[in-house]
Design an enzyme around this catalytic site. Sequence first.
Site, mmCIF file in Angstrom:
data_model
loop_
_atom_site.group_PDB
_atom_site.id
_atom_site.type_symbol
_atom_site.label_atom_id
_atom_site.label_comp_id
_atom_site.label_asym_id
_atom_site.label_seq_id
_atom_site.Cartn_x
_atom_site.Cartn_y
_atom_site.Cartn_z
ATOM 1 N N ASP A 194 0.853 -1.183 0.000
ATOM 2 C CA ASP A 194 0.000 0.000 0.000
ATOM 3 C C ASP A 194 0.902 1.250 0.000
ATOM 4 O O ASP A 194 1.853 1.312 -0.782
ATOM 5 C CB ASP A 194 -0.968 -0.032 1.199
ATOM 6 C CG ASP A 194 -2.106 0.965 1.058
ATOM 7 O OD1 ASP A 194 -3.143 0.610 0.478
ATOM 8 O OD2 ASP A 194 -1.961 2.119 1.522
ATOM 9 N N TYR A 333 -2.745 11.410 0.892
ATOM 10 C CA TYR A 333 -3.222 11.325 -0.493
ATOM 11 C C TYR A 333 -3.115 12.692 -1.176
ATOM 12 O O TYR A 333 -2.815 12.780 -2.367
ATOM 13 C CB TYR A 333 -4.669 10.828 -0.527
ATOM 14 C CG TYR A 333 -4.802 9.357 -0.227
ATOM 15 C CD1 TYR A 333 -4.900 8.424 -1.258
ATOM 16 C CD2 TYR A 333 -4.832 8.887 1.086
ATOM 17 C CE1 TYR A 333 -5.025 7.069 -0.991
ATOM 18 C CE2 TYR A 333 -4.963 7.538 1.363
ATOM 19 C CZ TYR A 333 -5.052 6.630 0.327
ATOM 20 O OH TYR A 333 -5.168 5.295 0.589
ATOM 21 N N HIS A 385 -4.557 -7.654 -0.241
ATOM 22 C CA HIS A 385 -3.890 -6.363 -0.106
ATOM 23 C C HIS A 385 -3.179 -6.210 1.232
ATOM 24 O O HIS A 385 -2.097 -5.641 1.297
ATOM 25 C CB HIS A 385 -4.918 -5.251 -0.281
ATOM 26 C CG HIS A 385 -4.333 -3.881 -0.300
ATOM 27 N ND1 HIS A 385 -3.577 -3.409 -1.350
ATOM 28 C CD2 HIS A 385 -4.372 -2.877 0.607
ATOM 29 C CE1 HIS A 385 -3.187 -2.181 -1.099
ATOM 30 N NE2 HIS A 385 -3.654 -1.828 0.086
#
Length: 407
Positions: A194, A333, A385
């Site tokens: 990630d 982000y 993930h």
Amino acid sequence: MAQTTATQRGTQQAPDKNALRPFHVNVPKAELTDLRRRILATKWPERETVADATQGVQLATIQALARYWATEYDWRKIEAKMNTLPQFITEIDGLDIHFIHVRSKHENALPLIVTHGWPGSIIEQMKIIDPLTNPTAHGGKPSDAFDVVIPSMPGYGFSGRPTTTGWDPAHIARAWIVLMKRLGYTKFVAQGGDWGAVITELMGVQAPSELLGIHINMPGAVPPEIDKAAFTGAPMPDGLSPEEKLAFERLQFVYSKGVAYGYQMGLRPQTLYGIADSPVGLAAYFLDHDAWSYALISRVFAGETAGLTRDDVLDNVTIAWLTNTAISGARLYWENKFGYFSVKGVSIPVAVSSFPDEIDLCPRSWAERAYPKLIHYNKLPKGGHFAAWEQPKLFSEELRAGFRSLR
């Protein structure tokens, strides 16, 4: 605040900014009481108008989570587990960085820094600590041992929350190199999935002499022309193998329907007050990371067994709630300027583990093209993930195999 303890307060004014200050988790009872009160006071909407998860986290799933969270879940269990581990705070570039540091009892253990992602924390990696530091108790050899460092990313968990801009993945990568050198390591390796994958790959791009190699389980290996076509919704390029076609289709789905949270946080993270104010809102937002992880997590709250337990899921949500890091974590982000899955230009040795339920699949052909010094590639039979969290045995074995040639 949850991240301030008596141990930390006693050393907070130390004149040496490079000092390693012992850290102990001790959340006040009043905060846990308030959490339960807020969960029980949730204002629920009506159920989704479809019979599947295409509209998002289903009402039955999140209500089952809330019932367990408010009535049975015990934060003190994970708090006690964390406090059995050596934890520290140190200041890097004006920000407090929290980390776990476990040294192996075996000689010549390979120093390793492991980075979590979003919506994550050090809790994701706690299951791999003993298999890596104590391999002989888990089917490994003394020569497989690692010294393990697991930091909380800036704005996450018990690390400080940045008050200025600039803590992007490249900055974090530089900070991790400072951290490992501050711990006295002259040679080390790095691992990530990630955000941890992006950060670890950027450590590989920066290529300090101390960094021997990296291991990635969310590879940034998609060829530029493939990445562009998938992102823009263009037709599938010609000449792809069956494996590459599947990877393209997966990536196209992720870009079109699978990372809405990434676009939202990338554009307007400060607007997400709801997940800072509502624990159920935070949990729902965290559960909706990707379709494959949600399928696994929702089964748990339907009473089935899966790679994660209900406590696993809620430990990770609760640490974000108690540290009030929903918004500070989201800002990563906004700070980011790198493609999640694009080739970064890593020239040092790279090991890749390809898990079948990862959000971006990585055929060997792409890995060989992206990483000129590919030292290990393996397709795993299961795992997704959050591989270290879901499949710690497989994950630990991959790290041993992936870094074996660098010892």
